[in-house]
Scaffold this motif. Sequence first.
Motif, short mmCIF file in Angstrom:
data_model
loop_
_atom_site.label_atom_id
_atom_site.label_comp_id
_atom_site.label_asym_id
_atom_site.label_seq_id
_atom_site.Cartn_x
_atom_site.Cartn_y
_atom_site.Cartn_z
N LEU A 37 31.82 43.41 42.13
CA LEU A 37 32.90 42.58 42.63
C LEU A 37 32.43 41.54 43.64
O LEU A 37 33.13 40.55 43.88
CB LEU A 37 33.99 43.46 43.26
CG LEU A 37 34.76 44.36 42.28
CD1 LEU A 37 35.72 45.27 43.02
CD2 LEU A 37 35.51 43.51 41.26
N ASN A 38 31.27 41.74 44.21
CA ASN A 38 30.73 40.78 45.18
C ASN A 38 30.00 39.61 44.51
O ASN A 38 29.57 38.68 45.20
CB ASN A 38 29.79 41.48 46.16
CG ASN A 38 30.55 42.29 47.20
OD1 ASN A 38 31.70 41.98 47.53
ND2 ASN A 38 29.93 43.35 47.71
N GLN A 39 29.86 39.66 43.21
CA GLN A 39 29.22 38.56 42.47
C GLN A 39 30.30 37.62 41.93
O GLN A 39 31.09 38.01 41.07
CB GLN A 39 28.38 39.11 41.32
CG GLN A 39 27.21 39.97 41.76
CD GLN A 39 26.41 40.48 40.57
OE1 GLN A 39 25.91 39.70 39.75
NE2 GLN A 39 26.28 41.80 40.46
N ASP A 40 30.34 36.42 42.46
CA ASP A 40 31.38 35.47 42.07
C ASP A 40 31.46 35.25 40.57
O ASP A 40 32.55 35.07 40.01
CB ASP A 40 31.16 34.11 42.77
CG ASP A 40 31.59 34.13 44.22
OD1 ASP A 40 32.21 35.13 44.64
OD2 ASP A 40 31.30 33.15 44.94
N GLY A 48 37.52 28.57 34.40
CA GLY A 48 37.01 28.20 35.72
C GLY A 48 37.76 28.72 36.93
O GLY A 48 37.31 28.52 38.06
N ARG A 49 38.87 29.43 36.72
CA ARG A 49 39.60 29.96 37.87
C ARG A 49 38.94 31.25 38.36
O ARG A 49 38.49 32.07 37.56
CB ARG A 49 41.06 30.25 37.50
CG ARG A 49 41.90 29.01 37.19
CD ARG A 49 43.27 29.44 36.65
NE ARG A 49 44.16 28.32 36.43
CZ ARG A 49 44.16 27.56 35.35
NH1 ARG A 49 43.26 27.78 34.39
NH2 ARG A 49 45.03 26.59 35.21
N LYS A 50 38.92 31.43 39.68
CA LYS A 50 38.36 32.65 40.26
C LYS A 50 39.47 33.65 40.51
O LYS A 50 40.48 33.34 41.13
CB LYS A 50 37.62 32.35 41.56
CG LYS A 50 36.95 33.58 42.18
CD LYS A 50 36.20 33.23 43.45
CE LYS A 50 35.59 34.49 44.07
NZ LYS A 50 34.85 34.19 45.32
N GLY A 51 39.30 34.86 40.01
CA GLY A 51 40.31 35.89 40.17
C GLY A 51 40.15 36.68 41.46
O GLY A 51 39.15 36.57 42.17
N LYS A 52 41.18 37.45 41.77
CA LYS A 52 41.17 38.31 42.95
C LYS A 52 41.40 39.75 42.49
O LYS A 52 42.39 40.05 41.81
CB LYS A 52 42.27 37.88 43.93
CG LYS A 52 42.05 36.50 44.52
CD LYS A 52 43.24 36.04 45.37
CE LYS A 52 43.41 36.88 46.62
NZ LYS A 52 44.50 36.34 47.48
N PHE A 96 42.92 35.92 34.57
CA PHE A 96 42.86 37.19 35.28
C PHE A 96 42.51 38.32 34.31
O PHE A 96 41.63 39.14 34.58
CB PHE A 96 44.20 37.51 35.96
CG PHE A 96 44.43 38.99 36.12
CD1 PHE A 96 43.72 39.70 37.07
CD2 PHE A 96 45.29 39.67 35.27
CE1 PHE A 96 43.89 41.08 37.18
CE2 PHE A 96 45.45 41.04 35.37
CZ PHE A 96 44.75 41.76 36.34
N ALA A 97 43.22 38.37 33.18
CA ALA A 97 43.00 39.46 32.23
C ALA A 97 41.58 39.45 31.68
O ALA A 97 40.99 40.51 31.44
CB ALA A 97 44.02 39.37 31.09
N HIS A 98 41.04 38.27 31.48
CA HIS A 98 39.65 38.15 30.99
C HIS A 98 38.68 38.79 31.97
O HIS A 98 37.83 39.61 31.59
CB HIS A 98 39.35 36.66 30.78
CG HIS A 98 37.96 36.36 30.30
ND1 HIS A 98 36.86 36.39 31.14
CD2 HIS A 98 37.49 36.01 29.07
CE1 HIS A 98 35.78 36.08 30.45
NE2 HIS A 98 36.13 35.84 29.20
N THR A 99 38.77 38.42 33.23
CA THR A 99 37.84 38.96 34.23
C THR A 99 38.09 40.44 34.50
O THR A 99 37.16 41.22 34.69
CB THR A 99 37.93 38.17 35.54
OG1 THR A 99 39.28 38.16 36.02
CG2 THR A 99 37.51 36.73 35.34
#
Length: 287
Positions: A37-40, A48-52, A96-99
């Motif tokens: 989880l610490n790897q962007d 290209g969106r970053k999830g949380k 989100f679902a992808h990540t």
Amino acid sequence: MNFQKSVIETMSKRQSIRTYETQTISESHCKRIEEYLNQDKNLIGPFGRKGKIKIIQVTDNVTDKGIKLGTYGFIKNPKAYIVGISENNKYSIVEFAHTFHKLVLYLTELEIGTCWMGGTFNRNSFEKEISLNAGEFIPGITPIGYPKDKQRVFDKALRFVVKADNKKLWDKLFYSSTFENSLEKKQAGELGLPIEMVRLGPSASNKQPWRLVLTEDRKVCHFYIEHTPNYSAKLGYDMQLLDMGIAMCQFELACDELEIEGGWVVEDPKLVHPNEQIEYVGSWKTI
């Protein structure tokens, strides 16, 4: 990739786990999850969106803050929950679902059990534990823990009710050039196995809403969703968009393992749709 084993094999064997052993997750596994989880790169979606993603530790389903998390009796002995946070719009939910699914598969490789949950949990209880920014919500969660050796009869019965092992055939899901021509596996070329991984992917109530159209040159695969009317209207978001992110994750990871180079784009080919429930989502372009 973070995967050390065949992710295609992992996708093929993964099942939802609802009953867990009482032992806590090992320190080494906790460390590997935190490192992941610490790897962007692991949190960036296909567009290209970053999830949380956050982890909530629990004891008897109660958090360190004393909040009891609700899963309506579906989950037994979870050691923690992994919680996703997203904005409530089409592409944010898909990404989100992808990540999130990529993390689920990573946990499966570690032999940690998971169970995708989009509707059968009490959102209010989880929102009390996690501070959300304006416009954010929790689209999905998974409990985690070590699978109980002998799954309960309830687990097996639930799989029967949702027909979790009954996947639709290719001619109901995949098409060649247009929606008028069904796609046979032998016609799919090098993308045949990635497309099969889409077919085997999990989906809410096993509705399998993905519809794929492979171009005549077999270089581009268009992803569509066929909505089930009013399926998740009471939840306040389109839960089937989670299924599309899962499908795209399965497809992409299979391509990665097979060394099929390509990437995601949003370029609607404007095909004639067989019904008004079908909506374009995105396309995979092979390089």
